[in-house]
Design a protein around this motif. Structure first.
Motif, short mmCIF file in Angstrom:
data_model
loop_
_atom_site.label_atom_id
_atom_site.label_comp_id
_atom_site.label_asym_id
_atom_site.label_seq_id
_atom_site.Cartn_x
_atom_site.Cartn_y
_atom_site.Cartn_z
N UNK A 1 0.38 22.18 32.54
CA UNK A 1 -0.85 22.88 32.90
C UNK A 1 -1.69 21.97 33.80
N UNK A 2 -2.15 22.50 34.91
CA UNK A 2 -3.04 21.75 35.80
C UNK A 2 -4.47 21.94 35.32
N UNK A 3 -5.06 20.89 34.77
CA UNK A 3 -6.38 20.99 34.14
C UNK A 3 -7.49 20.59 35.09
N UNK A 4 -8.60 21.28 34.98
CA UNK A 4 -9.82 20.84 35.65
C UNK A 4 -10.56 19.83 34.80
N UNK A 5 -10.37 19.94 33.48
CA UNK A 5 -11.05 19.04 32.55
C UNK A 5 -10.23 18.90 31.28
#
Length: 520
Positions: A178-182
């Motif tokens: 998963x590409x997370x922003x935070x």
């Protein structure tokens, strides 16, 4: 700040449960509440849709606790169970039932691509699918769900660690994570947050305190630590009122060749601004006038050759030596370098062409004085230790190299890592503005200057990388990333020192306002 391994994280949970006489579900409740408090403080009841995707283990259980508290406080929440297995953890099941008792809008199970919900770019995704315990390949349809998250362009917040990201190896395919922003990470960050190959999955991270037992945190030895201001502050050496230039060491910078005298000027100047009492530069004859003109505070010794260093002979007794910057790899220079290594007794810092010479002549490694500091960038490191499979293999091979040769290696990068004995010390300062020529020369000068002042090899590496990065962080406020140059980093070193004593935990007395008068 310590970085705990996966096994140590589990042991910390067990230790806390026993010591504090709580159940594992109570610890999960504590984690979920910390997530809720963080989000609630920022959302302030906003009606934005929150989509919580829970796995069926303890990370999913954390997500279920979060969902229950958000719903109880009137937030617009939809909860989904990513049903990738028939097995469910005990605490997941406990919190699944608690959530069902809280709302009539029960969690929706996802078993395949056909079950994927619509996600708007205005939604918030909470990723609580896999945690640090992931140890199996991920199903194709779950990977498709990760892609679905990314395609939605919704703000994505991961619980503890981005789902699909391992704590001890690099993913084989970019879409597997998963590409997370935070990332809201419990208690401490994870090592993967600081490595080049996994940076693509991580934008920002914050630490949430879930009150893991303090005794466990303080007494457990970890492989890695992240060093911030209050970690390096105790390293600072106080200056005595009656001290003089001889009290703070004499550093010798050896390097330069025709067209590369600037590297020596940068290193020498940064050594001076690190606080060293005296600085001498050893250069070819072509460097004499440039150095005497650009840096009047430095003393200069020259080689007999006009363009190259061919014979390293000096009549001073330096407290530390930095060598390699702008040196070149001419055959005559290599011989001079070899002769120097065989006879050197001073603490040593090797950079740039010094490292390149060692890489091509590995028999010279046996002449390195114990606790010599090597400062390679990734390509220089690869020439020294060979290819690696991933960042974890790189760290493993660097540790083996360090142990074999009894040296300290600083792996330069966005989070420079000092590898010493069996430990990793990760620097927390610095920015992309440092990606410009000469900043490595500046780092060499700072570390050499600190070493000459009596700092240990480890202190010089850790304190030096911190000051170097902090100076750049202060400089970009006025220069920006693109316009930062190596000289700017040197110019802000004084501000980096002063910043050590700003916003301290306890007020400083009037006398202690000057850094040189602050006691450890």
């Amino acid at each position: 700040m310590k970085i705990f391994s996966k096994e140590q994280i589990y042991e910390g949970d067990r230790f806390t449960i026993k010591k504090q006489n709580i159940s594992s579900s109570e610890l999960m409740e504590r984690a979920g509440i910390s997530l809720f408090n963080w989000l609630d403080a920022r959302l302030q009841g906003a009606p934005v849709p929150i989509l919580i995707f829970c796995g069926i283990g303890n990370n999913g259980g954390d997500g279920l606790v979060l969902a229950r508290h958000l719903i109880s406080h009137g937030y617009n929440v939809k909860t989904f169970i990513v049903d990738f297995s028939d097995k469910r953890s005990k605490d997941f099941l406990i919190n699944y039932e608690r959530l069902k008792e809280t709302t009539k809008d029960w969690p929706v199970s996802i078993h395949s691509v056909d079950d994927f919900p619509e996600i708007s770019s205005q939604d918030i995704i909470i990723d609580a699918i896999f945690g640090v315990g992931l140890n199996r390949p991920i199903s194709d349809w779950v990977i498709a769900l990760f892609k679905h998250f990314k395609a939605s362009k919704a703000l994505t917040v991961s619980v503890d660690i981005p789902s699909g990201l391992y704590t001890d190896k690099t993913p084989k395919h970019e879409d597997d994570v998963v590409t997370s922003n935070l990332i809201l990470s419990f208690q401490t960050p994870k090592l993967v947050f600081f490595l080049p190959e996994t940076d693509k999955y991580i934008d920002q991270w914050e630490i949430l305190n879930i009150d893991i037992d303090a005794t466990y945190l303080e007494t457990t030895e970890t492989e890695a630590e992240v060093l911030g201001k209050y970690d390096v502050l105790p390293m600072y050496k106080q200056r005595d009122k009656f001290s003089h230039k001889g009290s703070y060491g004499h550093a010798l910078i050896i390097g330069g060749s025709y067209g590369k005298i600037g590297a020596v000027q940068l290193s020498s100047r940064s050594a001076l601004l690190s606080g060293v009492g005296l600085i001498t530069a050893f250069v070819p004859k072509c460097g004499y006038i440039p150095l005497q003109t650009a840096l009047p505070e430095a003393m200069v010794i020259t080689d007999a050759d006009k363009k190259l260093i061919t014979d390293i002979v000096f009549d001073i007794i330096p407290d530390a030596v930095g060598i390699g910057i702008g040196l070149g790899t001419d055959e005559k220079t290599v011989k001079a370098f070899e002769s120097f290594l065989k006879n050197n007794t001073a603490p040593l810092v090797i950079d740039a062409d010094g490292l390149n010479i060692l890489s091509k002549n590995k028999a010279l490694l046996k002449y390195l004085k114990e606790d010599t500091i090597l400062t390679p960038h990734p390509k220089e490191l690869k020439r020294l230790i060979g290819d690696w499979e991933d960042d974890f293999d790189k760290l493993s091979k660097t540790k083996a190299f360090v142990k074999k040769h009894k040296v300290l290696v600083i792996i330069k990068g966005a989070n420079s890592i000092s590898v010493y004995q069996d430990k990793l010390y990760i620097n927390s300062t610095g920015n992309p503005g440092l990606a410009t020529g000469g900043t490595g020369d500046v780092l060499t000068g700072i570390i050499t200057g600190l070493r000459a002042q009596g700092y240990t090899a480890l202190e010089s590496a850790c304190f030096g990388t911190y000051l170097h990065g902090k100076s750049a962080d202060l400089a970009i406020e006025f220069k920006g990333y693109q316009s930062l140059i190596a000289s700017d980093v040197i110019s802000y070193l004084g501000q980096a020192y002063l910043d050590l004593f700003k916003q301290a935990d306890t007020p400083l007395s009037e006398k202690e306002q000057k850094p040189e008068e602050v006691k450890k």
